[in-house]
Design a protein around this motif. Structure first.
Motif, PDB file in Angstrom:
ATOM      1  N   ALA A   1      -8.807   3.343   1.070  1.00  0.00           N
ATOM      2  CA  ALA A   1      -8.791   2.999   2.492  1.00  0.00           C
ATOM      3  C   ALA A   1      -8.603   4.539   3.253  1.00  0.00           C
ATOM      4  N   VAL A   2      -9.041   4.544   4.488  1.00  0.00           N
ATOM      5  CA  VAL A   2      -8.582   5.724   5.228  1.00  0.00           C
ATOM      6  C   VAL A   2      -7.910   5.219   6.566  1.00  0.00           C
ATOM      7  N   ALA A   3      -7.396   6.202   7.190  1.00  0.00           N
ATOM      8  CA  ALA A   3      -6.405   5.755   8.108  1.00  0.00           C
ATOM      9  C   ALA A   3      -6.700   6.699   9.323  1.00  0.00           C
ATOM     10  N   VAL A   4      -6.450   6.316  10.735  1.00  0.00           N
ATOM     11  CA  VAL A   4      -6.603   7.209  11.902  1.00  0.00           C
ATOM     12  C   VAL A   4      -5.128   6.881  12.828  1.00  0.00           C
ATOM     13  N   HIS A   5      -4.870   7.938  13.466  1.00  0.00           N
ATOM     14  CA  HIS A   5      -3.941   7.919  14.491  1.00  0.00           C
ATOM     15  C   HIS A   5      -4.322   8.409  16.037  1.00  0.00           C
TER      16      HIS A   5
ATOM     17  N   ALA B   1       0.782  -1.278  -0.009  1.00  0.00           N
ATOM     18  CA  ALA B   1       0.201  -0.024   0.117  1.00  0.00           C
ATOM     19  C   ALA B   1       0.763   1.139   0.139  1.00  0.00           C
ATOM     20  N   VAL B   2       0.355   2.405  -0.361  1.00  0.00           N
ATOM     21  CA  VAL B   2       0.959   3.620  -0.351  1.00  0.00           C
ATOM     22  C   VAL B   2      -0.091   4.538   0.393  1.00  0.00           C
TER      23      VAL B   2
ATOM     24  N   THR C   1      -3.019  -0.525  -3.371  1.00  0.00           N
ATOM     25  CA  THR C   1      -3.988   0.182  -2.413  1.00  0.00           C
ATOM     26  C   THR C   1      -3.519   1.464  -1.634  1.00  0.00           C
ATOM     27  N   ARG C   2      -4.130   2.338  -2.038  1.00  0.00           N
ATOM     28  CA  ARG C   2      -3.958   3.692  -1.786  1.00  0.00           C
ATOM     29  C   ARG C   2      -4.797   4.185  -0.672  1.00  0.00           C
ATOM     30  N   VAL C   3      -3.885   4.728   0.393  1.00  0.00           N
ATOM     31  CA  VAL C   3      -4.566   5.002   1.859  1.00  0.00           C
ATOM     32  C   VAL C   3      -4.371   6.615   2.177  1.00  0.00           C
ATOM     33  N   LEU C   4      -5.520   7.330   2.481  1.00  0.00           N
ATOM     34  CA  LEU C   4      -5.658   8.557   2.811  1.00  0.00           C
ATOM     35  C   LEU C   4      -4.564   8.685   4.177  1.00  0.00           C
ATOM     36  N   GLY C   5      -3.855   9.886   4.045  1.00  0.00           N
ATOM     37  CA  GLY C   5      -2.902  10.018   5.069  1.00  0.00           C
ATOM     38  C   GLY C   5      -3.503   9.912   6.496  1.00  0.00           C
ATOM     39  N   GLY C   6      -2.996   8.989   7.582  1.00  0.00           N
ATOM     40  CA  GLY C   6      -3.806   8.713   8.785  1.00  0.00           C
ATOM     41  C   GLY C   6      -4.130  10.144   9.455  1.00  0.00           C
TER      42      GLY C   6
END
Length: 301
Positions: A75-79, A4-5, A47-52
């Motif tokens: 996908a999206v990500a959380v921190h 993923a990126v 897979t492309r993920v929106l920055g957490g």
């Protein structure tokens, strides 16, 4: 090697994206959308993920959707760091994920979660076990931050001036290993939860810890990792040599590569958190890195 990126890091955190330059995230949205499309053109299966995001904010996700960004990611990500920085308790983790799930149908990754040993090593030990209990099974990827403490000689920058003091210095105590490589008491607990738990470990340019980190991750049973390739570092002499060495060393892991950090000379302001003068240049960097390290099957770099 690359599964993923990730497009940027904590775009809604003013330490990583300057809100004075881009108060409505319109520049960020255009940049992220262009990058997602450019990556897809090189490798449609990646897979492309929106920055957490940090803080965990459903309104920010809705803003990204209104700008078409969610159509350019998978996908999206959380921190979350509830025992160090966030103003919520660790047991609220399931509810925080539910808040984001309520505004998007995309998978939700936890691309950074961690607990410092600033107060006591035992706090990290307890918190890691509780985090694993709360998150495993609720997110397809959980990246523990981090393997190593940040060396005290290095800089950890923040724009949250009101949050400096003891909170600021917690950045240097997030590792399962101390700066000198000696284990903390949470290390064995972490190994109980691999491979369900992965790691987030940033490697600085020509980082001397790279090979030792790889050995530790294999010893701990880690199978997936989040790290970064810096757009700013790409302008350093011999940058590609370092990028090649880093990615070769990590070839045995499923790697999520974060593309971030604006080169000072390409920012609207001379700072790594600035919106770039030309957002397409970031998209081109992302595409070049994917072409080099994660080309579509059958395509050589």
């Amino acid at each position: 090697m690359i599964e993923a990126v990730m497009l940027w890091n904590e775009p809604n955190n003013k330490s990583h994206w300057d809100p004075e330059i881009d108060p409505d995230w319109l520049r960020f949205g255009a940049m992220a959308r262009a990058a997602g499309e450019a990556i897809h053109a090189v490798n449609p299966g990646l897979t492309r993920v929106l920055g957490g995001i940090s803080p965990i904010d459903p309104f920010f996700i809705r803003r990204m959707e209104s700008q078409g960004v969610l159509g350019a990611v998978d996908a999206v990500a959380v921190h979350g760091f509830p025992l160090d920085w966030n103003l919520w308790q660790i047991d609220e983790w399931p509810g925080k994920i539910a808040e984001i799930r309520a505004v998007t149908g995309l998978p939700i990754w936890v691309s950074e979660v961690g607990i410092s040993t600033f107060g006591a090593d035992e706090v990290q030990l307890w918190g890691l076990a509780r985090t694993a209990e709360l998150l495993i099974g609720r997110a397809p990827r959980i990246h523990w931050y981090s393997l190593y403490d940040l060396p005290r000689e290095w800089e950890a920058t923040t724009r949250h001036r009101e949050a400096e003091g003891s909170s600021y210095y917690r950045h240097f105590h997030m590792g399962l290993l101390r700066q000198d490589g000696t284990p903390k008491c949470a290390l064995e607990e972490f190994a109980k939860h691999t491979p369900a738990l992965g790691l987030c470990q940033w490697f600085h340019f020509e980082d001397h810890r790279l090979d030792k980190a790889v050995a530790w991750m294999k010893r701990l049973g880690v199978t997936y990792l989040r790290t970064g390739l810096s757009w700013a570092d790409s302008f350093r002499p011999n940058a590609l040599d370092w990028f090649d060495r880093q990615m070769e060393a990590l070839r045995d892991f499923d790697v999520t590569v974060t593309f971030c950090f604006t080169p000072e000379h390409r920012g609207i302001a001379p700072h790594h958190s600035s919106a770039p003068q030309v957002p397409e240049e970031y998209a081109a960097f992302c595409a070049d890195m994917v072409r080099r390290y994660a080309p579509a099957r059958g395509i050589l770099r």
